[in-house]
Enzyme design. Structure first.
Site, PDB file in Angstrom:
ATOM      1  N   VAL A 242     -16.092 -18.879  -3.439  1.00  0.00           N
ATOM      2  CA  VAL A 242     -17.176 -18.906  -2.463  1.00  0.00           C
ATOM      3  C   VAL A 242     -17.047 -17.700  -1.534  1.00  0.00           C
ATOM      4  O   VAL A 242     -15.947 -17.202  -1.293  1.00  0.00           O
ATOM      5  CB  VAL A 242     -17.173 -20.200  -1.614  1.00  0.00           C
ATOM      6  CG1 VAL A 242     -17.520 -21.403  -2.459  1.00  0.00           C
ATOM      7  CG2 VAL A 242     -15.834 -20.400  -0.913  1.00  0.00           C
TER       8      VAL A 242
ATOM      9  N   ASN B  31       5.261   4.947   9.140  1.00  0.00           N
ATOM     10  CA  ASN B  31       6.062   3.783   9.510  1.00  0.00           C
ATOM     11  C   ASN B  31       5.800   2.593   8.583  1.00  0.00           C
ATOM     12  O   ASN B  31       6.512   1.587   8.650  1.00  0.00           O
ATOM     13  CB  ASN B  31       5.756   3.341  10.939  1.00  0.00           C
ATOM     14  CG  ASN B  31       6.473   4.166  11.988  1.00  0.00           C
ATOM     15  OD1 ASN B  31       5.844   4.823  12.800  1.00  0.00           O
ATOM     16  ND2 ASN B  31       7.788   4.142  11.968  1.00  0.00           N
ATOM     17  N   SER B  32       4.789   2.679   7.761  1.00  0.00           N
ATOM     18  CA  SER B  32       4.432   1.554   6.894  1.00  0.00           C
ATOM     19  C   SER B  32       5.631   1.060   6.104  1.00  0.00           C
ATOM     20  O   SER B  32       6.320   1.837   5.462  1.00  0.00           O
ATOM     21  CB  SER B  32       3.353   1.978   5.900  1.00  0.00           C
ATOM     22  OG  SER B  32       2.169   2.303   6.549  1.00  0.00           O
TER      23      SER B  32
ATOM     24  N   ASP C 184       0.094  -7.661   1.436  1.00  0.00           N
ATOM     25  CA  ASP C 184       0.516  -6.260   1.568  1.00  0.00           C
ATOM     26  C   ASP C 184       2.035  -6.139   1.566  1.00  0.00           C
ATOM     27  O   ASP C 184       2.610  -5.324   2.292  1.00  0.00           O
ATOM     28  CB  ASP C 184      -0.063  -5.633   2.839  1.00  0.00           C
ATOM     29  CG  ASP C 184       0.029  -4.112   2.819  1.00  0.00           C
ATOM     30  OD1 ASP C 184       0.101  -3.538   1.717  1.00  0.00           O
ATOM     31  OD2 ASP C 184       0.043  -3.500   3.903  1.00  0.00           O
TER      32      ASP C 184
ATOM     33  N   HIS D 236       0.809  -1.208   0.000  1.00  0.00           N
ATOM     34  CA  HIS D 236       0.000   0.000   0.000  1.00  0.00           C
ATOM     35  C   HIS D 236       0.853   1.273   0.000  1.00  0.00           C
ATOM     36  O   HIS D 236       0.344   2.350  -0.255  1.00  0.00           O
ATOM     37  CB  HIS D 236      -0.993   0.006   1.165  1.00  0.00           C
ATOM     38  CG  HIS D 236      -0.387   0.149   2.522  1.00  0.00           C
ATOM     39  ND1 HIS D 236      -0.257  -0.900   3.393  1.00  0.00           N
ATOM     40  CD2 HIS D 236       0.117   1.221   3.155  1.00  0.00           C
ATOM     41  CE1 HIS D 236       0.292  -0.478   4.510  1.00  0.00           C
ATOM     42  NE2 HIS D 236       0.533   0.816   4.399  1.00  0.00           N
TER      43      HIS D 236
END
Length: 514
Positions: free
Chosen positions: A301, A243-244, A169, A139
């Site tokens: 599903v 901080n990601s 991610d 991200h």
């Protein structure tokens, strides 16, 4: 219960126009684990006491200064430039025409082409090789037009995307260079709840910043569809926007996780952060570095946990599994005969304990693999063989699972059928299908109205697909399920109901008398 909206996932966060903003509420990193042969520029962690992989060395935790000095050179700041959709254009009111949009000009002025506006974001990352491979969050770099990496020595280098995996991610980017300082994922030692950790990253665009705390919990499932394959480490070291993609180290300078989310009702750190464990991050990033595309098995599903509905179904407290809310038309599960309302209790001979358990184990399959799915249907166990497909991208899944806009309620009509548990129910006839616009491939019992004291969540046109654990092929099937619930002393009965927004499981409260 934590609401999903309170999780901050994203690191190219706080996008603002015309100025670099800070990003993400997440961080992630690799550990500094020595390789058999020392590579040029590799940072070597301190040696722990024999048999005590996470025991603090003498003096800890009096200071984390030596750890920070050791690993900080491998942690980088990542700045990204992207474009976002323009806000609604300005309008001018013209008599007789109402509000008319003003055409944009060059540079965002009236008359300009609608190419979107430039936005800046920032996150963190860390070098995992001397030649410039960097791990970060997906991200952080998603939809980026330009990626710039700032090293700890102040150098700024352009970076290119190598690969990314939405479902975990994780992403790998690369800068040109040699003999760069780097760290490695810790693959052998497992952190324990209570062990010290140090997080290094770029909160609010401030640059290299260290925070310390402990491992608060392991194997956290934070729900939702963003990270369906990850059992997170929970840490209380402060993690904030920007901080990601940064790393979490143990007290020997080994990378044990890559942070990807925080829980926060305020948007800032409240001491609950989530890191992707090194045991998951390393194999994914290794494959991305080799240029591989991450593919996972797929059933097609929509599933949920069995726990909320177990009692209303009349199943024992020990029953575990994943409940199928819906089956994607034409998908692998549909072709194999799986149905909405089936309960998946086993996969390839191993028990399924939850919906996340099923998701992760199916994800381990390859396209074309045969999956032996054991289900509970109509109170009987049976096994179906499903040939796995390839999981679509996250964007495609979100698009296909998006809730349909509800149709306008049908015109009022005299309720047909019989009253069961406060609902007017009738068999599906061609006339009722036409009145309520119900497709021919939907089988069940149609709700034609709600009696006095009935559940007002139900509307005419809803279709009861299952009652208890059995298919509802007639009004008598629903009556039988209600009678069985009352005989067992339960005050509700489980129904699987087709609505304009999709299939919904419901524990229908039983009135004292029909």
């Amino acid at each position: 219960m934590m609401k999903r909206k309170e999780f901050i996932l994203g690191a190219a966060v706080g996008l603002t126009f015309a100025a670099a903003a800070t990003a993400g509420g997440v961080i992630q990193w690799p550990g500094a684990h020595a390789e058999p042969a020392r590579a040029v520029g590799q940072l070597i962690p301190s040696a722990g006491a024999a048999g005590l992989a996470f025991a603090p060395p003498q003096g800890a935790p009096l200071s984390f200064a030596d750890i920070f000095a050791q690993v900080a050179p491998a942690v980088v700041q990542i700045d990204v430039k992207t474009r976002v959709q323009r806000s609604r254009p300005a309008t001018i009111t013209i008599p007789g025409l109402g509000a008319v949009p003003i055409p944009r000009g060059p540079g965002g002025n009236p008359g300009a082409d609608d190419e979107g506006e430039t936005a800046m974001g920032a996150g963190s990352g860390f070098l995992i090789s001397a030649d410039g491979f960097i791990v970060t969050n997906n991200h952080v770099i998603e939809n980026a037009e330009e990626i710039t990496v700032k090293l700890s020595d102040g150098r700024e280098l352009p970076a290119r995307l190598i690969g990314r995996d939405e479902a975990t991610d994780l992403a790998v980017i690369k800068v040109s260079g040699g003999a760069l300082p780097f760290v490695s994922f810790e693959e052998q030692a497992e952190p324990r709840v209570g062990d010290w950790v140090v997080a290094v990253g770029n909160p609010f665009g401030l640059g290299g910043t260290a925070t310390a705390g402990i491992v608060s919990a392991k194997s956290r499932d934070i729900g939702g569809t963003d990270n369906p394959y990850t059992d997170f480490l929970q840490i209380d070291a402060a993690i904030n926007r920007g901080n990601s993609g940064g790393p979490t180290f143990d007290i020997y300078g080994r990378v044990i996780g890559v942070n990807s989310a925080i829980f926060s009702p305020t948007g800032g750190s409240v001491g609950i952060g989530f890191a992707i464990p090194a045991s998951l991050a390393k194999p994914i990033t290794d494959r991305l570095m080799r240029g591989e595309t991450i593919e996972r098995g797929y059933l097609g599903v929509e599933i949920g946990d069995l726990d909320p509905w177990r009692a209303s179904m009349g199943l024992p407290d020990t029953a575990r599994g994943a409940f199928i809310n819906n089956v994607t038309a034409g998908g692998p599960a549909d072709r194999a005969g799986l149905q909405a309302g089936d309960i998946v209790v086993g996969l390839n001979g191993t028990a399924i304990v939850s919906s996340s358990d099923l998701t992760r184990r199916v994800g381990q399959a390859k396209a074309g693999d045969t999956l032996r799915i054991e289900i509970l249907r109509n109170n009987r166990r049976q096994t179906l063989n499903v040939r796995s497909g390839t999981r679509p991208s996250q964007a495609d899944l979100l698009a296909s699972n998006g809730a349909a806009e509800p149709d306008a309620p049908p015109a009022a009509a005299t309720p047909a059928g019989q009253v069961v548990a406060g609902l007017n129910l009738a068999a599906l006839t061609p006339a009722l299908r036409q009145r309520y616009d119900i497709p021919t491939d939907v089988d069940g019992v149609v709700v034609t109205g709600v009696a006095a004291g009935g559940d007002r969540r139900f509307q005419p046109g809803f279709v009861v697909l299952r009652a208890g654990t059995a298919q509802a092929q007639s009004v008598a099937d629903v009556q039988a399920a209600v009678a069985a619930s009352r005989q067992a002393g339960r005050d509700n009965v489980f129904l699987l109901v087709r609505t304009p927004e999709g299939n919904r499981p419901v524990a229908l409260e039983l009135p004292k008398a029909d």
